[in-house]
Write a protein that holds these residues in place. Structure first.
Motif, mmCIF file in Angstrom:
data_model
loop_
_atom_site.group_PDB
_atom_site.id
_atom_site.type_symbol
_atom_site.label_atom_id
_atom_site.label_comp_id
_atom_site.label_asym_id
_atom_site.label_seq_id
_atom_site.Cartn_x
_atom_site.Cartn_y
_atom_site.Cartn_z
ATOM 1 N N LEU A 72 -47.001 36.165 -19.276
ATOM 2 C CA LEU A 72 -45.630 36.423 -19.045
ATOM 3 C C LEU A 72 -45.100 34.955 -19.341
ATOM 4 C CD1 LEU A 72 -45.756 38.610 -15.782
ATOM 5 C CD2 LEU A 72 -44.919 39.320 -18.086
ATOM 6 N N ASN A 129 -44.502 37.620 -23.135
ATOM 7 C CA ASN A 129 -43.231 38.580 -22.769
ATOM 8 C C ASN A 129 -42.561 38.116 -21.389
ATOM 9 O OD1 ASN A 129 -44.265 40.441 -24.767
ATOM 10 N ND2 ASN A 129 -45.979 41.107 -23.236
ATOM 11 N N ALA A 138 -42.385 43.341 -20.318
ATOM 12 C CA ALA A 138 -43.782 44.015 -19.835
ATOM 13 C C ALA A 138 -43.679 45.223 -19.204
ATOM 14 C CB ALA A 138 -44.429 42.982 -18.927
ATOM 15 N N LEU A 162 -50.699 43.180 -19.446
ATOM 16 C CA LEU A 162 -49.206 42.869 -19.704
ATOM 17 C C LEU A 162 -48.377 41.825 -18.614
ATOM 18 C CD1 LEU A 162 -47.952 46.196 -20.856
ATOM 19 C CD2 LEU A 162 -48.207 44.319 -22.452
#
Length: 80
Positions: free
Chosen positions: A78, A2, A7, A72
């Motif tokens: 990420l 993400n 996120a 997340l």
């Protein structure tokens, strides 16, 4: 993977459901404009400010550290 904006949107949605809170209530509790919150959730905001994230965390009665304490936001999840 993400990006940070995705996120953030996912974390907000997760906490709204967990805490049984509406977006409108979160906007009121955090002191940010409802349309700003809507844009963050729909990922139409390119760069979210840390100050906005802090306000959102406070709207959930959380510190920013608690808010960001989620898989997340783990670096390996990420795309930065």
């Amino acid at each position: 993977m993400n990006n940070v904006n995705h996120a953030l949107a996912l974390r907000i949605k997760e906490l709204l459901e967990k805490k049984k809170k509406t977006r409108y209530r979160l906007a009121l509790d955090s002191g940010i404009n409802h349309s700003t919150l809507k844009n963050i959730i729909h990922e139409t905001v390119k760069d979210n400010l840390l100050s906005t994230t802090i306000l959102i965390a406070s709207g959930f009665d959380m510190t920013v550290s608690e808010f960001l304490d989620s898989p997340l936001f783990a670096e390996e999840n990420l795309n930065i």
